[in-house]
Design an enzyme around this catalytic site. Structure first.
Site, PDB file in Angstrom:
ATOM      1  N   HIS A 130      -1.566   0.435  -9.724  1.00 21.86           N
ATOM      2  CA  HIS A 130      -2.210  -0.500  -8.781  1.00 21.86           C
ATOM      3  C   HIS A 130      -2.805  -1.679  -9.570  1.00 21.86           C
ATOM      4  O   HIS A 130      -3.998  -1.965  -9.473  1.00 21.86           O
ATOM      5  CB  HIS A 130      -3.298   0.189  -7.939  1.00 21.86           C
ATOM      6  CG  HIS A 130      -3.603  -0.558  -6.661  1.00 21.86           C
ATOM      7  ND1 HIS A 130      -3.984   0.081  -5.507  1.00 21.86           N
ATOM      8  CD2 HIS A 130      -3.588  -1.885  -6.371  1.00 21.86           C
ATOM      9  CE1 HIS A 130      -4.199  -0.828  -4.561  1.00 21.86           C
ATOM     10  NE2 HIS A 130      -3.965  -2.031  -5.068  1.00 21.86           N
TER      11      HIS A 130
ATOM     12  N   GLU B 160      -3.947   7.785  -5.010  1.00 21.25           N
ATOM     13  CA  GLU B 160      -4.203   7.100  -6.287  1.00 21.25           C
ATOM     14  C   GLU B 160      -5.473   7.638  -6.913  1.00 21.25           C
ATOM     15  O   GLU B 160      -6.456   7.835  -6.189  1.00 21.25           O
ATOM     16  CB  GLU B 160      -4.328   5.588  -6.039  1.00 21.25           C
ATOM     17  CG  GLU B 160      -3.015   4.987  -5.533  1.00 21.25           C
ATOM     18  CD  GLU B 160      -3.102   3.485  -5.241  1.00 21.25           C
ATOM     19  OE1 GLU B 160      -4.100   2.855  -5.633  1.00 21.25           O
ATOM     20  OE2 GLU B 160      -2.178   2.967  -4.622  1.00 21.25           O
TER      21      GLU B 160
ATOM     22  N   ARG C 211       0.859  -1.176   0.000  1.00 19.95           N
ATOM     23  CA  ARG C 211       0.000   0.000   0.000  1.00 19.95           C
ATOM     24  C   ARG C 211       0.897   1.228   0.000  1.00 19.95           C
ATOM     25  O   ARG C 211       1.948   1.228   0.655  1.00 19.95           O
ATOM     26  CB  ARG C 211      -0.903   0.036   1.241  1.00 19.95           C
ATOM     27  CG  ARG C 211      -2.122  -0.883   1.167  1.00 19.95           C
ATOM     28  CD  ARG C 211      -3.163  -0.400   0.157  1.00 19.95           C
ATOM     29  NE  ARG C 211      -4.339  -1.251   0.112  1.00 19.95           N
ATOM     30  CZ  ARG C 211      -4.491  -2.305  -0.695  1.00 19.95           C
ATOM     31  NH1 ARG C 211      -3.512  -2.662  -1.509  1.00 19.95           N
ATOM     32  NH2 ARG C 211      -5.604  -2.995  -0.688  1.00 19.95           N
TER      33      ARG C 211
HETATM   34  P1  NDP Z   1      -1.200 -11.719   4.274  1.00 26.05           P
HETATM   35  O1  NDP Z   1      -2.053 -11.479   5.462  1.00 26.05           O
HETATM   36  O2  NDP Z   1      -1.178 -13.070   3.656  1.00 26.05           O
HETATM   37  O3  NDP Z   1       0.326 -11.363   4.640  1.00 26.05           O
HETATM   38  C1  NDP Z   1       0.710 -10.267   5.393  1.00 26.05           C
HETATM   39  C2  NDP Z   1       2.135 -10.496   5.913  1.00 26.05           C
HETATM   40  O4  NDP Z   1       2.610  -9.309   6.532  1.00 26.05           O
HETATM   41  C3  NDP Z   1       2.247 -11.608   6.929  1.00 26.05           C
HETATM   42  O5  NDP Z   1       3.406 -12.368   6.669  1.00 26.05           O
HETATM   43  C4  NDP Z   1       2.412 -10.873   8.255  1.00 26.05           C
HETATM   44  O6  NDP Z   1       3.132 -11.713   9.129  1.00 26.05           O
HETATM   45  C5  NDP Z   1       3.190  -9.647   7.793  1.00 26.05           C
HETATM   46  N1  NDP Z   1       3.084  -8.484   8.667  1.00 26.05           N
HETATM   47  C6  NDP Z   1       1.990  -7.931   9.215  1.00 26.05           C
HETATM   48  N2  NDP Z   1       2.306  -6.868   9.950  1.00 26.05           N
HETATM   49  C7  NDP Z   1       3.654  -6.731   9.862  1.00 26.05           C
HETATM   50  C8  NDP Z   1       4.587  -5.809  10.404  1.00 26.05           C
HETATM   51  N3  NDP Z   1       4.206  -4.820  11.227  1.00 26.05           N
HETATM   52  N4  NDP Z   1       5.891  -5.959  10.094  1.00 26.05           N
HETATM   53  C9  NDP Z   1       6.305  -6.976   9.287  1.00 26.05           C
HETATM   54  N5  NDP Z   1       5.465  -7.885   8.760  1.00 26.05           N
HETATM   55  C10 NDP Z   1       4.150  -7.761   9.046  1.00 26.05           C
HETATM   56  O7  NDP Z   1      -1.619 -10.642   3.220  1.00 26.05           O
HETATM   57  P2  NDP Z   1      -1.356 -10.652   1.630  1.00 26.05           P
HETATM   58  O8  NDP Z   1       0.017 -11.131   1.386  1.00 26.05           O
HETATM   59  O9  NDP Z   1      -2.485 -11.315   0.945  1.00 26.05           O
HETATM   60  O10 NDP Z   1      -1.465  -9.094   1.299  1.00 26.05           O
HETATM   61  C11 NDP Z   1      -0.625  -8.163   1.966  1.00 26.05           C
HETATM   62  C12 NDP Z   1      -1.051  -6.755   1.613  1.00 26.05           C
HETATM   63  O11 NDP Z   1      -0.664  -6.475   0.282  1.00 26.05           O
HETATM   64  C13 NDP Z   1      -2.559  -6.514   1.641  1.00 26.05           C
HETATM   65  O12 NDP Z   1      -2.979  -6.147   2.948  1.00 26.05           O
HETATM   66  C14 NDP Z   1      -2.757  -5.417   0.625  1.00 26.05           C
HETATM   67  O13 NDP Z   1      -2.685  -4.167   1.262  1.00 26.05           O
HETATM   68  C15 NDP Z   1      -1.594  -5.583  -0.333  1.00 26.05           C
HETATM   69  N6  NDP Z   1      -2.000  -6.158  -1.617  1.00 26.05           N
HETATM   70  C16 NDP Z   1      -1.747  -5.446  -2.770  1.00 26.05           C
HETATM   71  C17 NDP Z   1      -2.086  -5.957  -3.999  1.00 26.05           C
HETATM   72  C18 NDP Z   1      -1.830  -5.169  -5.238  1.00 26.05           C
HETATM   73  O14 NDP Z   1      -2.584  -5.301  -6.174  1.00 26.05           O
HETATM   74  N7  NDP Z   1      -0.795  -4.357  -5.299  1.00 26.05           N
HETATM   75  C19 NDP Z   1      -2.742  -7.273  -4.134  1.00 26.05           C
HETATM   76  C20 NDP Z   1      -2.949  -7.949  -2.888  1.00 26.05           C
HETATM   77  C21 NDP Z   1      -2.575  -7.406  -1.675  1.00 26.05           C
HETATM   78  P3  NDP Z   1       3.069 -11.533  10.727  1.00 26.05           P
HETATM   79  O15 NDP Z   1       1.626 -11.567  11.097  1.00 26.05           O
HETATM   80  O16 NDP Z   1       3.907 -12.664  11.257  1.00 26.05           O
HETATM   81  O17 NDP Z   1       3.710 -10.217  10.976  1.00 26.05           O
HETATM   82  C1  7N6 Z   2      -7.278  -5.064  -7.314  1.00 29.65           C
HETATM   83  C2  7N6 Z   2      -6.317  -4.651  -6.220  1.00 29.65           C
HETATM   84  C3  7N6 Z   2      -5.657  -6.040  -2.736  1.00 29.65           C
HETATM   85  O1  7N6 Z   2      -5.497  -5.528  -1.623  1.00 29.65           O
HETATM   86  O2  7N6 Z   2      -5.221  -3.952  -3.721  1.00 29.65           O
HETATM   87  C4  7N6 Z   2      -5.279  -5.289  -3.972  1.00 29.65           C
HETATM   88  O3  7N6 Z   2      -6.109  -7.187  -2.857  1.00 29.65           O
HETATM   89  C5  7N6 Z   2      -6.157  -5.688  -5.120  1.00 29.65           C
HETATM   90  C6  7N6 Z   2      -6.671  -5.978  -8.344  1.00 29.65           C
END
Ligand code: NDP
Ligand code: 7N6
Length: 310
Positions: free
Chosen positions: A276, A257, A228
């Site tokens: 994005h 954005e 993000r």
């Molecule tokens: P997950 O919940 O699978 O993974 C999140 C990870 O972050 C976990 O490993 C967690 O581990 C870690 N984490 C959480 N807080 C912290 C912290 N303070 N410091 C270090 N590590 C931390 O989520 P996703 O992988 O599915 O998605 C992650 C984020 O990516 C979403 O929340 C979204 O905002 C963004 N995203 C963006 C997309 C795009 O299109 N660009 C698509 C999908 C997601 P632990 O709990 O052990 O800390």
């Molecule tokens: C749309 C964006 C997420 O958090 O921002 C991403 O899953 C998805 C493809």
């Protein structure tokens, strides 16, 4: 609660056609209807949405499903007070966002972005002898090792890179040589050629990459943000690029954005911007439908919901 009517908010059109998604759920059980922001939602039991709007809170919904993994825009406390369950779409983006993040690394290493820019000008320009580098034996630090982080780590590792990572519970992760806790972030990023951000936006992660972190990074390093925008202090990033504290950035997400037209990030050789779009793919609607179908089954059978956030 029994879900007999499921709404699909028109905002999902940002990612896939609402009608295609509705049709994918035709045999899921409830009647499924597309709604827009002028419609009365009070006849619905549940809503699948991309945007959050305040009027969702008082429509008597039992359940809201976000088609995004990141649910930072939803008001958790207000949902909790009203007894509205919130589920997200984590689990479906590991491959595509992994490909995007590692694709950005490949572009920087193989200079693809520079070649494309030269092509647009009709110019035949070879890179300088030491511009391009092999990814094998380069290092990546993946901050956040959930669905996205693992998708990035396995692909970086498959290209021969040394991969480290960061998460709060620093338990071992396949393909990641060393997992650091967030308090050791500077140690984790100090030697990495690429720092890839894959954490949710929370109070703890907002601006976790700022001036001290860019100073801790190598001068020839790149930051990749597919998480993000506010996870990076964007003005500190611009300053770090200007001061050559780091070499470049691959950015899919931004503080604001769409990225405003006057942002200085648009016009830099070593910055690749994507709108994005790291998660976009033609299967997106079906992947979300799989989660929704599973949760409809769980509701029917009185089981707890998967991907539940609130
Ligand atoms: P997950 O919940 O699978 O993974 C999140 C990870 O972050 C976990 O490993 C967690 O581990 C870690 N984490 C959480 N807080 C912290 C912290 N303070 N410091 C270090 N590590 C931390 O989520 P996703 O992988 O599915 O998605 C992650 C984020 O990516 C979403 O929340 C979204 O905002 C963004 N995203 C963006 C997309 C795009 O299109 N660009 C698509 C999908 C997601 P632990 O709990 O052990 O800390
Ligand atoms: C749309 C964006 C997420 O958090 O921002 C991403 O899953 C998805 C493809």
């Amino acid at each position: 609660p029994h879900i007999s009517t499921l709404g699909v908010h028109e905002s999902v059109d940002e990612v896939f056609p609402a009608a295609v998604f509705r049709d994918a759920l035709a045999d899921a059980g409830p009647s499924v209807e597309i709604v827009d922001s002028d419609d009365d939602l009070t006849a619905l039991d549940a809503l699948v949405t991309f945007e959050y709007e305040e009027y969702f809170l008082d429509a008597g919904l039992d359940w809201i499903h976000s088609i995004q993994a990141g649910v930072d825009r939803f008001p958790f406390d207000a949902l909790q007070e009203r007894g509205i369950a919130l589920t997200n779409s984590t689990g479906i983006h590991g491959d595509v966002v992994g490909e995007t993040a590692v694709g950005l690394m490949l572009s920087f290493a193989r200079r693809l972005h520079a070649h494309r820019s030269n092509q647009e000008r009709g110019e035949w320009v070879k890179p300088a002898w030491d511009d391009a580098f092999p990814l094998r034996r380069e290092s990546a630090c993946v901050v956040g090792l959930g669905t996205l982080g693992r998708g990035i780590a396995t692909r970086a590792s498959a290209l021969g890179m040394d991969v480290t990572g960061v998460k709060r519970t620093p338990t071992p992760v396949d393909g990641v040589d060393e997992v650091y806790p967030p308090e050791d972030l500077h140690d984790a990023i100090a030697d990495a050629r690429f720092v890839a951000l894959a954490v949710p936006l929370t109070d703890d992660t907002e601006k976790m990459m700022s001036t001290p972190e860019f100073e801790a990074m190598r001068d020839d390093a790149y930051v990749i943000n597919v998480a993000r925008g506010p996870v990076v202090d964007q003005s500190a990033l611009v300053d770090a690029l200007d001061a050559s504290e780091i070499s470049g950035a691959g950015l899919d997400v931004f503080e604001t954005e769409p990225l405003p037209a006057d942002s200085t990030l648009w016009d830099r050789d070593e910055v690749i911007l994507t709108p994005h779009a790291a998660g976009f793919n033609e299967e997106y609607y079906e992947r979300v439908a799989t989660i929704v179908r599973e949760n409809l089954r769980r509701q029917r059978e009185g089981e707890s919901l998967t991907n539940r956030v609130v």
